[in-house]
Scaffold this active site. Structure first.
Site, short mmCIF file in Angstrom:
data_model
loop_
_atom_site.label_atom_id
_atom_site.label_comp_id
_atom_site.label_asym_id
_atom_site.label_seq_id
_atom_site.Cartn_x
_atom_site.Cartn_y
_atom_site.Cartn_z
N ASP A 97 0.85 -1.25 0.09
CA ASP A 97 0.00 -0.12 -0.08
C ASP A 97 0.83 1.35 0.03
OD1 ASP A 97 -2.17 1.78 0.15
OD2 ASP A 97 -3.17 1.00 1.84
N GLY A 99 0.58 4.27 1.61
CA GLY A 99 0.90 5.32 2.51
C GLY A 99 -0.21 6.16 2.57
N GLY A 100 -1.37 5.99 1.49
CA GLY A 100 -2.35 6.75 1.56
C GLY A 100 -3.24 6.53 2.87
N GLY A 246 -11.05 4.65 0.98
CA GLY A 246 -12.02 5.69 1.71
C GLY A 246 -13.06 5.20 2.68
N ASP A 295 -8.36 -6.96 1.99
CA ASP A 295 -7.48 -6.97 2.89
C ASP A 295 -8.03 -6.45 4.22
OD1 ASP A 295 -5.96 -4.37 3.84
OD2 ASP A 295 -6.91 -4.21 1.80
N CYS A 336 -11.99 -27.42 11.42
CA CYS A 336 -10.87 -26.72 10.86
C CYS A 336 -9.71 -27.57 10.89
CB CYS A 336 -10.50 -25.50 11.75
SG CYS A 336 -9.27 -24.45 11.14
N CYS A 338 -6.52 -26.55 10.49
CA CYS A 338 -5.02 -25.62 10.81
C CYS A 338 -4.32 -26.38 11.88
CB CYS A 338 -5.59 -24.32 11.22
SG CYS A 338 -5.70 -24.28 12.95
N CYS A 341 -5.68 -26.42 15.38
CA CYS A 341 -7.12 -27.30 15.56
C CYS A 341 -6.74 -28.67 15.56
CB CYS A 341 -7.88 -26.89 14.95
SG CYS A 341 -8.74 -25.20 14.94
N HIS A 367 -4.69 -20.11 13.23
CA HIS A 367 -6.07 -20.67 13.13
C HIS A 367 -7.01 -19.47 12.22
CE1 HIS A 367 -10.08 -21.96 13.64
NE2 HIS A 367 -10.53 -20.77 13.83
N1 GUN Z 1 -6.35 1.25 3.34
C1 GUN Z 1 -7.65 1.34 3.83
N2 GUN Z 1 -8.40 2.29 3.15
C2 GUN Z 1 -7.52 2.86 2.43
C3 GUN Z 1 -7.40 3.99 1.26
O1 GUN Z 1 -8.55 4.62 1.26
N3 GUN Z 1 -6.39 4.00 0.74
C4 GUN Z 1 -5.05 3.26 0.79
N4 GUN Z 1 -4.11 3.73 0.14
N5 GUN Z 1 -5.06 2.49 1.66
C5 GUN Z 1 -6.26 2.18 2.53
ZN ZN Z 2 -8.26 -23.88 13.19
#
Ligand code: GUN
Ligand code: ZN
Length: 399
Positions: A97, A99-100, A246, A295, A336, A338, A341, A367
């Site tokens: 990512d 840095g935003g 956002g 994520d 599960c 894993c 488990c 897990h």
């Molecule tokens: N991670 C969660 N939201 C954002 C976002 O709006 N911009 C960026 N770069 N990473 C994020």
């Molecule tokens: Zn597990």
């Protein structure tokens, strides 16, 4: 030749009942099937877990963060060590990512953190100033001032050498007004153009000489016309893929509305990533809207506090610190496979948590990682066989 050599996104199947799709995202470090989940390895480690353990729990892809790594150990060190893959011992697909998010999360305080289900941080003075040129921070290490521009973010991400990189943006917070949201979004678009220009200047190659591919980001807050404008911005630029970022609203229903606003206008053939979302219910909703990857720090963060994800359970998780597990001989989840488990009881994990033993964090993390990977596998199988509703019924508790 493709603008992104070494990369591809193939849509293998479209769900007749929704916008969901099955896909394959190919990178120079291998291909992943989508929908899929990207685990957070913020500081070049998924906390407490080795790359071999990630693989053993069937992890396909992880991410790291520009902001943290530029401060410690510094992009130059990572580049000198041969790039992030080599440095951290992960040889699969990886994203960084830009840095935003930190511009927002550490700068504007905690309101939207709670909205996204994140624990709040107390680093409210980290962000000093945002200007057209970039964002000025205070380092979380020494307190010295740092300046992150789109050019610098891309240069750092080139040195880190992840496969998938992200334009610099401002993750617009939830509590600002429409006027701020619009101005912030348009600045993010200009930062996107500068990110692309910097990417082109570097020939689209990491410091290692391997090709990279860039995501553009859709901002625009909760406003349909702004989300449309932002989605069209990304569509009209030569990004490899799209990320939706956002503020996604105040509650789950609004999250679905806001993501839908963006999805109606994004490039239909490019992979779409939903930033910072990882609840099980939210993943089903996102997949039905056409999201390909997700994520979130949540699965691994809650694990370190003793929360285990369990399919079909109210609230999606069990608190293993709860006294009712003190003498419970069962594994966390009998369904599960894993490591935790297969090997240990709830009673043992409860004990480790109470004793504040490091192993507790590792085992519950394994897990939760396994469970998220199993969820995504089940989602893909549901799409392949037209049984996504039944899969959701198994995973999501409903009254
Ligand atoms: N991670 C969660 N939201 C954002 C976002 O709006 N911009 C960026 N770069 N990473 C994020
Ligand atoms: Zn597990």
């Amino acid at each position: 030749m493709s603008r992104y050599p070494g990369f591809a996104f193939d849509i293998l199947h479209r769900d007749p009942a929704s916008q969901a799709r099955l896909g394959r995202l190919t990178t120079p470090h291998g291909a992943i099937e989508t929908p899929n989940f990207i685990f957070c390895g913020t500081k070049a480690t998924v906390k407490g877990v080795t790359p071999d353990q990630l693989r053993a729990e069937q992890t396909d892809i992880i991410l790291s963060n520009t902001y943290h790594l530029m401060i410690q150990p510094g992009a130059e060190v990572v580049a000198a060590m041969g790039g992030l893959h080599k440095f951290m011992g992960w040889d699969g697909p990886m994203l960084t990512d830009s840095g935003g998010y930190q511009i927002f999360a550490m700068g504007h305080g905690s309101v939207a953190d709670e909205v996204k289900g994140r624990r709040t941080t107390t680093r409210e003075k980290t962000l000093l100033k945002i200007t057209e040129e970039g964002a000025k921070f205070r380092s979380y290490m020494g307190g010295e001032h740092l300046f992150l521009t789109p050019e610098k973010s891309i240069d750092i991400q080139r040195k880190l050498g992840a496969d998938l990189i992200v334009q610099l943006d401002e993750c617009t917070p939830f509590h600002v007004d429409r006027n701020y949201t619009a101005r912030s979004m348009r600045m993010s678009h200009r930062w996107g153009d500068r990110s692309l220009a910097e990417f082109e200047r570097g020939g689209g190659l990491s410091a290692n000489g391997l090709p990279q591919a860039m995501y553009g980001i859709v901002q625009g807050g909760v406003y349909p016309d702004l989300r449309k404008e932002s989605a069209e911005y990304t569509k009209d630029r030569p990004f490899f893929a799209t990320a939706v970022g956002g503020s996604l609203g105040a509650h789950k229903e609004q999250m679905v509305e806001v993501v839908a606003m963006a999805m109606a206008h994004v490039h239909a053939e490019r992979p779409v990533h939903l930033l910072g979302i990882g609840g099980i219910v939210d993943i089903f909703a996102g997949v039905r809207l056409g999201i390909d990857t997700f994520d979130c720090v949540s699965p691994t963060r809650i694990a370190r506090h003793g929360w285990a994800l369990v399919p079909g359970v109210k609230g999606e998780r069990l608190n293993l610190r709860n006294g009712r597990f003190k003498s419970d001989p069962e594994p966390i989840d009998a369904s599960c496979g894993c490591y935790a488990c297969r090997k240990f009881s709830r009673a043992y994990l409860h004990h480790l948590l109470k004793a504040e033993e490091l192993l507790a964090m590792q085992l519950v993390s394994l897990h939760n990682i396994h469970t998220m990977n199993r969820l995504m596998r089940d989602v893909r199988e549901g799409l392949r066989t037209g049984t996504l509703d039944a899969v959701e019924q198994r995973w999501v508790w409903r009254e």
